[in-house]
Motif scaffolding. Structure first.
Motif, short mmCIF file in Angstrom:
data_model
loop_
_atom_site.label_atom_id
_atom_site.label_comp_id
_atom_site.label_asym_id
_atom_site.label_seq_id
_atom_site.Cartn_x
_atom_site.Cartn_y
_atom_site.Cartn_z
N LYS A 66 -10.06 10.10 13.42
CA LYS A 66 -10.59 9.72 14.73
C LYS A 66 -11.13 8.29 14.69
CE LYS A 66 -13.96 11.17 18.19
NZ LYS A 66 -15.03 12.11 18.52
N VAL A 67 -11.87 7.96 13.65
CA VAL A 67 -12.43 6.62 13.51
C VAL A 67 -11.32 5.59 13.32
CG1 VAL A 67 -13.90 5.15 12.08
CG2 VAL A 67 -14.66 7.46 12.66
N ILE A 68 -10.36 5.92 12.48
CA ILE A 68 -9.24 5.01 12.22
C ILE A 68 -8.44 4.78 13.50
CG2 ILE A 68 -7.00 4.89 11.03
CD1 ILE A 68 -8.56 6.04 8.55
N LYS A 69 -8.25 5.82 14.29
CA LYS A 69 -7.54 5.69 15.57
C LYS A 69 -8.26 4.66 16.45
CE LYS A 69 -5.88 8.24 19.56
NZ LYS A 69 -5.85 9.49 20.28
N HIS A 70 -9.59 4.71 16.50
CA HIS A 70 -10.36 3.76 17.30
C HIS A 70 -10.17 2.34 16.76
CE1 HIS A 70 -13.50 2.39 20.00
NE2 HIS A 70 -14.06 1.76 18.99
N LEU A 71 -10.22 2.17 15.45
CA LEU A 71 -10.03 0.85 14.84
C LEU A 71 -8.62 0.31 15.11
CD1 LEU A 71 -11.88 1.42 11.44
CD2 LEU A 71 -12.75 0.22 13.47
N LEU A 72 -7.63 1.20 15.13
CA LEU A 72 -6.27 0.80 15.48
C LEU A 72 -6.20 0.34 16.93
CD1 LEU A 72 -4.31 3.69 13.71
CD2 LEU A 72 -4.05 1.26 13.20
N GLU A 73 -6.85 1.10 17.83
CA GLU A 73 -6.86 0.75 19.26
C GLU A 73 -7.53 -0.60 19.50
OE1 GLU A 73 -8.79 4.14 20.99
OE2 GLU A 73 -6.98 5.38 20.89
N LEU A 74 -8.55 -0.91 18.70
CA LEU A 74 -9.24 -2.20 18.82
C LEU A 74 -8.43 -3.34 18.21
CD1 LEU A 74 -12.93 -1.19 17.99
CD2 LEU A 74 -11.97 -1.76 20.24
N GLY A 75 -7.36 -3.01 17.49
CA GLY A 75 -6.53 -4.02 16.85
C GLY A 75 -7.16 -4.62 15.60
N LEU A 76 -8.10 -3.88 14.99
CA LEU A 76 -8.79 -4.37 13.80
C LEU A 76 -8.06 -4.01 12.51
CD1 LEU A 76 -12.45 -3.57 14.87
CD2 LEU A 76 -11.18 -5.73 15.12
N ILE A 77 -7.29 -2.94 12.57
CA ILE A 77 -6.48 -2.52 11.43
C ILE A 77 -5.08 -2.21 11.95
CG2 ILE A 77 -8.43 -1.63 10.09
CD1 ILE A 77 -7.52 1.22 10.86
N GLN A 78 -4.15 -2.12 11.01
CA GLN A 78 -2.78 -1.71 11.35
C GLN A 78 -2.34 -0.63 10.40
OE1 GLN A 78 -0.66 -5.38 11.18
NE2 GLN A 78 -0.74 -5.52 8.96
N SER A 79 -1.39 0.15 10.85
CA SER A 79 -0.87 1.27 10.06
C SER A 79 0.63 1.06 9.89
CB SER A 79 -1.15 2.57 10.81
OG SER A 79 -0.55 3.66 10.16
N GLU A 80 1.08 1.15 8.63
CA GLU A 80 2.50 1.00 8.34
C GLU A 80 2.96 2.17 7.48
OE1 GLU A 80 2.76 -2.78 6.40
OE2 GLU A 80 2.45 -3.90 8.26
N GLN A 81 4.19 2.57 7.70
CA GLN A 81 4.78 3.67 6.95
C GLN A 81 4.84 3.32 5.46
OE1 GLN A 81 5.86 6.43 8.86
NE2 GLN A 81 5.72 7.41 6.87
N GLY A 82 4.36 4.23 4.62
CA GLY A 82 4.43 4.03 3.18
C GLY A 82 5.77 4.49 2.65
N GLU A 83 5.93 4.40 1.33
CA GLU A 83 7.17 4.87 0.71
C GLU A 83 7.36 6.36 0.96
OE1 GLU A 83 7.67 3.76 -3.38
OE2 GLU A 83 6.92 1.73 -3.00
#
Length: 135
Positions: A66-83
């Motif tokens: 939930k917290v990470i989702k908020h940080l993603l929405e704020l554009g502070l972090i990004q999520s990329e597919q791992g191996e």
């Protein structure tokens, strides 16, 4: 009153006002202390995963998510597919790094103010003692 009870009463009396002061700084950036701690964790560890953040911060994965989702929405972090397709790697964005640096300076200043009457040796002893505690 037992000394153990006095210790934890003193801890609680310090903890809540500290969180309130931290949140007064963080709300200007649309953050709360729980979000700041996760952002700080990602800044410290670089590329990481939700599971790693959850383990290091000792919080449940749904809460971290939930917290990470908020940080993603704020554009502070990004999520990329791992191996492994089940794993997503989290990293700070450029905006996240800039915000982190700005907020870190304000938090450092506040923390110095809170600890102004505690000398370095006392602080090191307290840190050592906290690290000895097992919960």
């Amino acid at each position: 009153m037992r000394i153990e009870q006095e210790f934890f009463d003193a801890y609680v009396a310090l903890y809540r006002p500290y969180i309130n002061r931290a949140n007064s700084i963080l709300t200007a950036y649309n953050l709360y202390s729980s979000q700041w701690l996760i952002l700080k964790d990602i800044a410290k560890h670089g590329t990481t995963t939700l599971a790693d953040v959850s383990r290091r911060r000792q919080i449940e994965k749904p809460t971290a998510n939930k917290v990470i989702k908020h940080l993603l929405e704020l554009g502070l972090i990004q999520s990329e597919q791992g191996e492994d397709r089940r794993v997503k790697n989290l990293t700070m964005t450029e905006d996240g790094v800039d915000l982190y640096d700005e907020v870190r300076k304000k938090m450092d200043e506040m923390q110095r103010e809170v600890l102004q009457d505690v000398d370095q040796e006392q602080l090191e002893t307290m840190i050592t003692n906290f690290e000895k505690m097992k919960i």
